[in-house]
Design a protein around this motif. Structure first.
Motif, short mmCIF file in Angstrom:
data_model
loop_
_atom_site.label_atom_id
_atom_site.label_comp_id
_atom_site.label_asym_id
_atom_site.label_seq_id
_atom_site.Cartn_x
_atom_site.Cartn_y
_atom_site.Cartn_z
N LYS A 1 -12.89 0.74 -8.53
CA LYS A 1 -12.06 1.92 -8.80
C LYS A 1 -10.94 1.99 -7.76
N ALA A 2 -9.93 2.80 -8.03
CA ALA A 2 -8.83 2.94 -7.07
C ALA A 2 -9.20 3.99 -6.03
N ASP A 3 -9.93 3.56 -5.02
CA ASP A 3 -10.38 4.46 -3.96
C ASP A 3 -9.39 4.33 -2.80
N THR A 4 -8.48 5.31 -2.69
CA THR A 4 -7.39 5.15 -1.72
C THR A 4 -7.89 5.15 -0.28
N ALA A 5 -8.94 5.92 0.02
CA ALA A 5 -9.47 5.93 1.39
C ALA A 5 -10.01 4.54 1.74
N TRP A 6 -10.72 3.95 0.80
CA TRP A 6 -11.27 2.60 1.02
C TRP A 6 -10.13 1.60 1.23
N LEU A 7 -9.11 1.69 0.33
CA LEU A 7 -8.00 0.75 0.39
C LEU A 7 -7.22 0.86 1.69
N ARG A 8 -6.98 2.10 2.10
CA ARG A 8 -6.22 2.32 3.32
C ARG A 8 -6.96 1.67 4.50
N ALA A 9 -8.27 1.88 4.55
CA ALA A 9 -9.07 1.32 5.64
C ALA A 9 -9.09 -0.22 5.56
N PHE A 10 -9.21 -0.74 4.34
CA PHE A 10 -9.21 -2.20 4.15
C PHE A 10 -7.90 -2.79 4.65
N VAL A 11 -6.78 -2.19 4.21
CA VAL A 11 -5.46 -2.72 4.60
C VAL A 11 -5.25 -2.59 6.10
N ASP A 12 -5.79 -1.54 6.72
CA ASP A 12 -5.69 -1.39 8.18
C ASP A 12 -6.26 -2.62 8.88
N GLY A 13 -7.47 -3.00 8.50
CA GLY A 13 -8.13 -4.16 9.13
C GLY A 13 -7.39 -5.45 8.83
N PHE A 14 -6.96 -5.58 7.59
CA PHE A 14 -6.26 -6.79 7.14
C PHE A 14 -4.92 -6.93 7.85
N ALA A 15 -4.14 -5.83 7.83
CA ALA A 15 -2.77 -5.89 8.36
C ALA A 15 -2.75 -6.02 9.88
N ALA A 16 -3.75 -5.44 10.55
CA ALA A 16 -3.78 -5.54 12.02
C ALA A 16 -3.92 -7.00 12.42
N LEU A 17 -4.80 -7.73 11.74
CA LEU A 17 -4.99 -9.14 12.07
C LEU A 17 -3.77 -9.97 11.63
N ALA A 18 -3.22 -9.64 10.46
CA ALA A 18 -2.05 -10.37 9.97
C ALA A 18 -0.90 -10.23 10.97
N SER A 19 -0.66 -9.02 11.48
CA SER A 19 0.49 -8.87 12.39
C SER A 19 0.22 -9.53 13.73
N GLU A 20 -1.05 -9.61 14.12
CA GLU A 20 -1.36 -10.32 15.36
C GLU A 20 -0.84 -11.77 15.28
N TYR A 21 -0.83 -12.33 14.08
CA TYR A 21 -0.40 -13.72 13.91
C TYR A 21 0.96 -13.82 13.22
N GLY A 22 1.68 -12.71 13.11
CA GLY A 22 3.00 -12.73 12.51
C GLY A 22 3.01 -13.17 11.06
N MET A 23 1.94 -12.86 10.33
CA MET A 23 1.85 -13.28 8.93
C MET A 23 2.43 -12.22 8.01
N GLN A 24 2.97 -12.66 6.90
CA GLN A 24 3.44 -11.71 5.89
C GLN A 24 2.61 -11.85 4.62
N LEU A 25 2.19 -10.69 4.06
CA LEU A 25 1.53 -10.66 2.75
C LEU A 25 2.62 -10.81 1.70
N VAL A 26 2.57 -11.89 0.93
CA VAL A 26 3.69 -12.20 0.03
C VAL A 26 3.34 -12.08 -1.45
N GLY A 27 2.09 -11.70 -1.76
CA GLY A 27 1.75 -11.54 -3.16
C GLY A 27 0.25 -11.41 -3.34
N GLY A 28 -0.15 -11.27 -4.61
CA GLY A 28 -1.56 -11.15 -4.88
C GLY A 28 -1.80 -10.69 -6.29
N ASP A 29 -2.99 -10.19 -6.52
CA ASP A 29 -3.34 -9.70 -7.83
C ASP A 29 -4.35 -8.59 -7.64
#
Ligand code: ADP
Ligand code: MG
Length: 321
Positions: free
Chosen positions: A94-122
């Motif tokens: 389901k579209a659980d925005t609290a879950w998503l926000r927390a997921f993206v927090d963990g994902f994006a923190a590590l991605a920016s540590e390595y200068g990575m860009q999220l460029v797509g998905g599904d």
């Protein structure tokens, strides 16, 4: 789920990470358009985490975001590649925005540590499953392959092994809590990919692999790919205090067969030992020599009392129980 909810989710991902100049088109079109530096190869790896199989239902979403990316970064590290781009395929119940926000927090923190860009998905609806694909750059002549180890090479490990396996066992057995729980849980849920070490090993190590299936299983992969055997001195294995306590009781299972550690196991030829070790010292990279590659096939363990194990065949992955 209304379509507009998914649109919202996509918008949320569109700004999750920083921008890179080599991304001509990122999220929003049918494909991303990306520029690979001249002279480099694209290093690509993908891993899926499925609820109930790779993580418990109700697992902390920030840790999941971190781990889903970390296990992929670990593969780039094991090749000596420099992280660049990432794609994310999410199946959500389901579209659980609290879950998503927390997921993206963990994902994006590590991605920016390595200068990575999220460029797509599904984004699709269904039982929770997370697929991450990473893209990095490496000089193809220097990339750290599994198949390039030679008899006589010294064998090294980064960090320490066995923590994630011990953490998992404690959770499964519902063990009484102990002072080590926070440390062990962190090692299981928030693994550190050894990205800088992998790049430092370019031109210095012959072969490398990340320890995801357990030390002996992954050493077996190097041995069978390289047509070599190995001799491992258990006394030298880098382990934390709680895993060391298990080893002292004669239980080597976690150190030798616990998966999910994401440390680097690599081989270095003798002529490059000093240069490699001083480079690691200078960079503050913690590594430990644990044995060597040998001519005859199979893996032999040398116990601290000098006793030798029976020979473990190459690539033997049933060492785990
Ligand atoms: P298409 O129908 O062309 O596959 P989508 O509607 O699936 O397009 O996605 C639209 C855009 O949003 C694409 O650029 C896609 O890469 C991006 N996107 C969709 N889901 C995600 C996600 N979970 N993470 C990052 N980007 C996503
Ligand atoms: Mg799509």
């Amino acid at each position: 789920m209304a379509v507009s909810e998914f649109d919202l989710i996509r918008q949320y991902f569109a700004n999750a990470t920083g921008m890179r100049p080599d991304v001509l088109i990122g999220i929003g079109d049918d494909c991303a358009l990306l520029r690979v530096p001249i002279g480099k190869s694209l290093a690509v790896s993908v891993d899926t985490l499925v609820e109930g199989r790779h993580f418990q239902p109700g697992a902390d979403p920030t840790s999941l975001g971190h781990k889903a990316l970390a296990v992929n970064l670990s593969d780039l590290a094991a090749m000596g590649a420099e992280p660049a781009w990432v794609t994310l395929a999410l199946t959500l119940p389901k579209a659980d925005t609290a879950w998503l926000r927390a997921f993206v927090d963990g994902f994006a923190a590590l991605a920016s540590e390595y200068g990575m860009q999220l460029v797509g998905g599904d984004t699709t609806r269904g039982p929770l499953s997370i697929t991450v694909q990473v893209h990095g750059f490496v000089d193809p002549a220097l990339a750290l392959k599994r198949s390039n180890a030679r008899a006589g090479d010294r064998l090294f490990l980064s960090g320490c092994v066995g923590d994630a396996g011990l953490a998992l066992q404690r959770l499964r057995d519902d063990m009484p809590s102990s002072a080590d729980d926070a440390y062990l849980a962190r090692r299981l849920d928030r693994p550190t990919p050894r990205v800088a070490l992998g790049q430092l090993l370019l031109g210095r190590a012959n072969a490398a692999i990340d320890v995801s299936d357990g030390l002996i299983a992954d050493l077996g992969h190097i041995c069978s790919a390289s047509g070599a055997g190995a001799r491992v001195e258990l006394e030298r294995l880098p382990v934390s205090a709680p895993v060391g306590a298990e080893c002292a009781r004669g239980n080597w299972q976690h150190a030798l067969a616990g998966g999910d550690d994401y440390e680097l196991l690599f081989s270095v030829e003798e002529s490059r030992l000093d240069a490699m070790q001083s480079a690691c010292r200078e960079a503050g990279q913690q590594i430990q020599e644990i044995g060597r590659l040998v001519d005859n096939s199979g893996i032999v363990l040398v116990y601290p009392d000098g006793r030798l194990s029976e020979e473990i065949p190459d690539g033997f992955d049933h060492f785990r129980t």
